[in-house]
Scaffold this motif. Structure first.
Motif, PDB file in Angstrom:
ATOM      1  N   GLU A 184      -4.521  -6.783  -8.142  1.00 33.96           N
ATOM      2  CA  GLU A 184      -3.204  -7.577  -7.984  1.00 33.96           C
ATOM      3  C   GLU A 184      -3.308  -8.683  -7.153  1.00 33.96           C
ATOM      4  N   GLU A 210      -7.232   3.288  -6.245  1.00 31.19           N
ATOM      5  CA  GLU A 210      -6.155   2.211  -5.467  1.00 31.19           C
ATOM      6  C   GLU A 210      -6.756   0.886  -4.995  1.00 31.19           C
ATOM      7  N   ARG A 232      -9.170   9.177  -5.721  1.00 31.35           N
ATOM      8  CA  ARG A 232      -8.116   8.390  -6.132  1.00 31.35           C
ATOM      9  C   ARG A 232      -8.001   7.361  -5.252  1.00 31.35           C
ATOM     10  N   MET A 233      -8.398   7.071  -4.122  1.00 27.92           N
ATOM     11  CA  MET A 233      -8.610   6.106  -3.168  1.00 27.92           C
ATOM     12  C   MET A 233      -9.321   4.809  -3.790  1.00 27.92           C
ATOM     13  N   ARG A 234     -10.369   5.208  -4.480  1.00 32.15           N
ATOM     14  CA  ARG A 234     -11.067   4.185  -5.224  1.00 32.15           C
ATOM     15  C   ARG A 234     -10.441   3.374  -6.380  1.00 32.15           C
ATOM     16  N   VAL A 277       1.010  -1.105   0.003  1.00 30.19           N
ATOM     17  CA  VAL A 277      -0.052  -0.152  -0.042  1.00 30.19           C
ATOM     18  C   VAL A 277       0.808   1.322  -0.189  1.00 30.19           C
ATOM     19  N   ASP A 278       2.271   0.941  -0.392  1.00 28.57           N
ATOM     20  CA  ASP A 278       3.009   2.303  -0.482  1.00 28.57           C
ATOM     21  C   ASP A 278       3.284   3.108   0.790  1.00 28.57           C
ATOM     22  N   LYS A 286      -7.093  -1.171  -8.226  1.00 27.29           N
ATOM     23  CA  LYS A 286      -5.908  -1.795  -8.415  1.00 27.29           C
ATOM     24  C   LYS A 286      -5.331  -2.825  -7.407  1.00 27.29           C
ATOM     25  N   LEU A 287      -5.537  -2.550  -6.254  1.00 30.73           N
ATOM     26  CA  LEU A 287      -4.911  -3.535  -5.379  1.00 30.73           C
ATOM     27  C   LEU A 287      -5.907  -4.730  -5.529  1.00 30.73           C
ATOM     28  N   ARG A 338      -4.961   3.364   4.190  1.00 29.42           N
ATOM     29  CA  ARG A 338      -4.074   2.292   3.769  1.00 29.42           C
ATOM     30  C   ARG A 338      -3.306   1.530   4.718  1.00 29.42           C
TER      31      ARG A 338
END
Length: 327
Positions: free
Chosen positions: A185, A178, A174-176, A124-125, A181-182, A144
């Motif tokens: 993955e 991410e 922005r968070m949606r 989660v960077d 994407k997560l 995160r």
């Protein structure tokens, strides 16, 4: 971390005294799906999520994960993990210690649990903030950390209870991205509760629309949006009008409704409101029988022939734009 187990709800019911919060719902979440439970406050979506997590008891029915009934197991034994709306981080623990907390409870030694926590924070960077306290983080950073803490248990299913509601609009968008994407993955099942239609449409492979303790409609996101089954679903998803005609009730998308001269239209009405939305203008008209219909026009079309509140207008559509609704 990929999930290979389907999650199935079988006649799942939750009662609080005489009140039925969830009424014998059935649904299958295929492994690796991003699903959104969508509906108004009090429809039963959060009670459903909490029963899956083990934070609410099941009144009747079953919760099957890979054909095994997990409905009576403690939360830590279910193969699920929950990310709470408030994030629920421990204020006195560092970011890394928050993430590693469940491993500490299991008796994992300090070195391996720190290593695992850092792997999750890398996902989660957030490795560069591992030694900060939650109060030193922004809302997006706290989210995160909460995600990393939920994922450290290697769940088959991640449960998210309105995880974006505390964020400002810009960060929410922005968070949606991410989250999506997560999920791709990791390949595990995400079940995300929201009452935000835009959020559900942006995130979900599959939408489950709930109303009054039951599932009104469920299916692939685009199919549900393009073909709402009931007037409730059409209205709740937004961007649809419900039109009462002699042959029944129909949904037509706002962008497929045209404003024309009254004498050339299928319906006549008067402009009730005009809302400029940047790229689009939403024109709402009142037609016979107190129906309120909204046409979404490009700003160029509207300002090329602007209409004023109170002005008579006609509303028209192509026949194939009509979608019959269930009674």
């Amino acid at each position: 971390m990929r999930s290979d187990l389907d999650l199935e709800l079988v006649k799942l019911t939750k009662r609080y005294g005489d009140t039925v919060a969830v009424d014998a719902i059935n649904h299958m979440f295929p492994a690796g799906t991003y699903a959104c439970l969508l509906g108004p406050s009090g429809c039963g979506k959060s009670s459903t999520l909490r029963m899956i997590a083990g934070h609410e008891s099941v009144s009747d029915g079953a919760i099957l994960l890979g054909n095994k009934d997990i409905g009576h197991l403690p939360p830590a034994k279910r193969g699920t993990a929950m990310m709470f709306q408030s994030y629920a981080l421990f204020p006195h623990l560092s970011v890394a210690d928050n993430v590693a907390f469940s491993l500490k409870m299991k008796g994992t030694d300090a070195a391996p649990r720190r290593k695992r926590a850092m792997e999750m924070l890398e996902l989660v960077d957030m490795t560069h903030l591992a030694d900060r306290l939650p109060a030193q983080l922004s809302g997006g950073q706290q989210q995160r950390v909460a995600l990393a803490r939920a994922l450290i248990t290697n769940p088959q299913v991640l449960l998210l209870d309105e995880p974006l509601s505390a964020l400002d609009p810009f960060l929410r968008i922005r968070m949606r991205a991410e989250l999506r994407k997560l999920q791709k993955e990791l390949g595990i099942t995400f079940i995300h509760v929201t009452h935000g239609q835009d959020e559900a449409l942006a995130l979900a492979d599959q939408i489950v629309v709930m109303n009054n303790a039951v599932i009104e409609q469920a299916g692939p996101t685009r199919e549900v949006f393009d073909a709402p089954a009931t007037a409730f679903v059409a209205k709740f998803l937004g961007s649809h009008n419900v039109i009462a005609l002699p042959e029944g009730h129909f949904a037509v998308r706002s962008d497929q409704l045209r404003i024309v001269a009254p004498e050339a239209a299928k319906l006549q009405g008067r402009v009730a409101s005009v809302e400029y939305q940047g790229i689009h203008v939403a024109l709402t008209a009142m037609v016979a029988g107190d129906q309120e219909l909204t046409a979404l026009m490009t700003d160029r079309d509207f300002f090329g022939a602007p209409k004023d509140v109170g002005e008579a207008v006609g509303l028209d559509w192509d026949q194939e734009a009509l979608h019959a609704l269930r009674a």
